[in-house]
Write a protein that holds these residues in place. Sequence first.
Motif, mmCIF file in Angstrom:
data_model
loop_
_atom_site.group_PDB
_atom_site.id
_atom_site.type_symbol
_atom_site.label_atom_id
_atom_site.label_comp_id
_atom_site.label_asym_id
_atom_site.label_seq_id
_atom_site.Cartn_x
_atom_site.Cartn_y
_atom_site.Cartn_z
ATOM 1 N N ALA A 139 0.829 -1.206 0.000
ATOM 2 C CA ALA A 139 0.000 0.000 0.000
ATOM 3 C C ALA A 139 0.863 1.256 0.000
ATOM 4 C CB ALA A 139 -0.928 -0.005 1.212
ATOM 5 N N GLN A 140 1.895 1.269 0.837
ATOM 6 C CA GLN A 140 2.756 2.447 0.905
ATOM 7 C C GLN A 140 3.579 2.624 -0.362
ATOM 8 O OE1 GLN A 140 4.537 3.711 4.682
ATOM 9 N NE2 GLN A 140 3.991 1.709 5.528
ATOM 10 N N LEU A 141 4.027 1.526 -0.932
ATOM 11 C CA LEU A 141 4.833 1.601 -2.153
ATOM 12 C C LEU A 141 4.042 2.172 -3.322
ATOM 13 C CD1 LEU A 141 6.724 -1.799 -1.854
ATOM 14 C CD2 LEU A 141 7.810 0.459 -1.903
ATOM 15 N N LYS A 142 2.759 1.829 -3.388
ATOM 16 C CA LYS A 142 1.932 2.279 -4.508
ATOM 17 C C LYS A 142 1.183 3.577 -4.217
ATOM 18 C CE LYS A 142 2.316 -0.957 -7.741
ATOM 19 N NZ LYS A 142 2.737 -0.637 -9.132
ATOM 20 N N PRO A 175 15.074 -2.478 10.583
ATOM 21 C CA PRO A 175 16.266 -1.702 10.962
ATOM 22 C C PRO A 175 16.832 -0.846 9.838
ATOM 23 C CG PRO A 175 16.791 -4.037 10.738
ATOM 24 C CD PRO A 175 15.300 -3.922 10.682
ATOM 25 N N ASN A 176 16.636 -1.288 8.591
ATOM 26 C CA ASN A 176 17.143 -0.518 7.455
ATOM 27 C C ASN A 176 16.451 -0.983 6.173
ATOM 28 O OD1 ASN A 176 18.664 -2.898 6.437
ATOM 29 N ND2 ASN A 176 19.959 -2.504 8.235
ATOM 30 N N ALA A 177 16.703 -0.248 5.088
ATOM 31 C CA ALA A 177 16.051 -0.545 3.810
ATOM 32 C C ALA A 177 16.494 -1.890 3.245
ATOM 33 C CB ALA A 177 16.357 0.573 2.818
ATOM 34 N N SER A 178 17.734 -2.260 3.482
ATOM 35 C CA SER A 178 18.250 -3.519 2.961
ATOM 36 C C SER A 178 17.529 -4.718 3.578
ATOM 37 C CB SER A 178 19.752 -3.622 3.231
ATOM 38 O OG SER A 178 20.248 -4.884 2.816
ATOM 39 N N PHE A 179 17.356 -4.683 4.881
ATOM 40 C CA PHE A 179 16.662 -5.774 5.575
ATOM 41 C C PHE A 179 15.216 -5.862 5.104
ATOM 42 C CE2 PHE A 179 14.657 -8.050 9.012
ATOM 43 C CZ PHE A 179 15.623 -8.962 9.413
ATOM 44 N N PHE A 180 14.573 -4.706 4.973
ATOM 45 C CA PHE A 180 13.196 -4.664 4.489
ATOM 46 C C PHE A 180 13.092 -5.219 3.071
ATOM 47 C CE2 PHE A 180 10.213 -1.943 1.947
ATOM 48 C CZ PHE A 180 9.034 -2.564 2.348
ATOM 49 N N SER A 181 14.030 -4.853 2.206
ATOM 50 C CA SER A 181 13.987 -5.305 0.813
ATOM 51 C C SER A 181 14.120 -6.815 0.711
ATOM 52 C CB SER A 181 15.105 -4.627 0.012
ATOM 53 O OG SER A 181 14.898 -3.225 -0.053
ATOM 54 N N LYS A 182 14.994 -7.399 1.522
ATOM 55 C CA LYS A 182 15.152 -8.853 1.509
ATOM 56 C C LYS A 182 13.882 -9.544 2.001
ATOM 57 C CE LYS A 182 20.179 -8.735 2.223
ATOM 58 N NZ LYS A 182 21.292 -9.013 3.171
ATOM 59 N N TYR A 183 13.279 -8.989 3.042
ATOM 60 C CA TYR A 183 12.025 -9.533 3.591
ATOM 61 C C TYR A 183 10.918 -9.459 2.542
ATOM 62 C CZ TYR A 183 8.047 -9.815 6.925
ATOM 63 O OH TYR A 183 6.904 -10.165 7.602
ATOM 64 N N PHE A 184 10.805 -8.312 1.888
ATOM 65 C CA PHE A 184 9.757 -8.104 0.897
ATOM 66 C C PHE A 184 9.944 -9.034 -0.305
ATOM 67 C CE2 PHE A 184 7.597 -6.007 -2.619
ATOM 68 C CZ PHE A 184 6.422 -5.551 -2.034
ATOM 69 N N LYS A 185 11.170 -9.159 -0.781
ATOM 70 C CA LYS A 185 11.426 -10.007 -1.950
ATOM 71 C C LYS A 185 11.197 -11.476 -1.618
ATOM 72 C CE LYS A 185 14.641 -10.964 -5.691
ATOM 73 N NZ LYS A 185 15.939 -10.639 -6.328
ATOM 74 N N ARG A 186 11.543 -11.893 -0.409
ATOM 75 C CA ARG A 186 11.317 -13.287 -0.008
ATOM 76 C C ARG A 186 9.831 -13.637 -0.053
ATOM 77 N NH1 ARG A 186 13.017 -13.355 5.352
ATOM 78 N NH2 ARG A 186 10.860 -13.255 6.084
ATOM 79 N N PRO A 189 11.173 -4.128 -3.373
ATOM 80 C CA PRO A 189 10.215 -3.028 -3.215
ATOM 81 C C PRO A 189 10.185 -2.086 -4.411
ATOM 82 C CG PRO A 189 11.376 -3.401 -1.161
ATOM 83 C CD PRO A 189 12.043 -4.266 -2.188
ATOM 84 N N LEU A 190 11.361 -1.774 -4.970
ATOM 85 C CA LEU A 190 11.407 -0.876 -6.120
ATOM 86 C C LEU A 190 10.751 -1.509 -7.340
ATOM 87 C CD1 LEU A 190 12.315 1.845 -7.144
ATOM 88 C CD2 LEU A 190 14.530 0.824 -7.755
ATOM 89 N N GLN A 191 10.990 -2.797 -7.553
ATOM 90 C CA GLN A 191 10.358 -3.485 -8.679
ATOM 91 C C GLN A 191 8.840 -3.482 -8.528
ATOM 92 O OE1 GLN A 191 12.411 -7.244 -8.306
ATOM 93 N NE2 GLN A 191 13.800 -6.785 -10.026
#
Length: 283
Positions: free
Chosen positions: A240-243, A259-270, A276-278
């Motif tokens: 929702a926030q991304l869009k 804790p950071n964008a990198s950790f979030f990105s790995k969680y989201f992609k998994r 997130p950017l894609q």
Amino acid sequence: MKAENDFPKIDISDDFIIGTDINIEILNLYRNYPCRLKAEIFVFCLEGYIEASINLNDYQIKTNDFVTLLPGSIIQIKKVEGNLRLFIIAYSSEFIGHFNMIESTRDIIQIIRENPVLPLPEKMVELFQDYFTLINKVYQQNLLPKILVFYKNILHTIFYAIGEIYKRRPWKTATLTRGEEICKKLELLIMESYTKERNVAFYAAKLGITPQHLSNTVKQTSGKNVSEIITRYVITDAKAQLKSTDLSIQEIAYSLNFPNASFFSKYFKRETGLTPLQYRNSK
């Protein structure tokens, strides 16, 4: 009613918006992906039919249904049919916070969260129609433009009226098994706390049971793992926030207590197969 671009996709800049001229273009703001509201929105369905997801649960909204979307609600429109006519009252997060409406209506908030769509009793339909018509006339004709207490009292009146109706609905006395009761309480706790807590032990402690007991009970009752339920809320909010916002990936990560964008990105992609950017750039 304001123009489409001013409608409360997430929040509104004015203290409140009132109107009936809701069209398909406005509803399409909520169709393609979930949106997490900051505003509080009341919807009175005068005619037509909508299928929508509210806080990850599917609802059918039909004529004479009253919908309460509390701040923080995650919504998505799935289907619209018929000659749709809706009456909308929306309050900004700033207005709600200033008057502390959630605190003053705590006794019915939980019931509303569990049952955001309320079929109005037949004897109440005409009363609601008359009341909302009067409110709309005052608003559209700008009769009380600066008297905020008037619109605050409208908010109180709506909560009081629907609160009395909710209290008389059969769901209030529904008998639940112990497992169903735990699952129900867990869902409400997750809705309140998923932006800060993803640990099963946190929710078990809130419920006064062990993490193992919670996990076993939820699995046996719902067929789901506690972590799966938590993740579903986190990922839906992230989408929702991304869009729906222009927040950076890092800001979204922080809003969901990563804790950071990198950790979030790995969680989201998994969980989604996309970064997130894609996902933000996808159609």
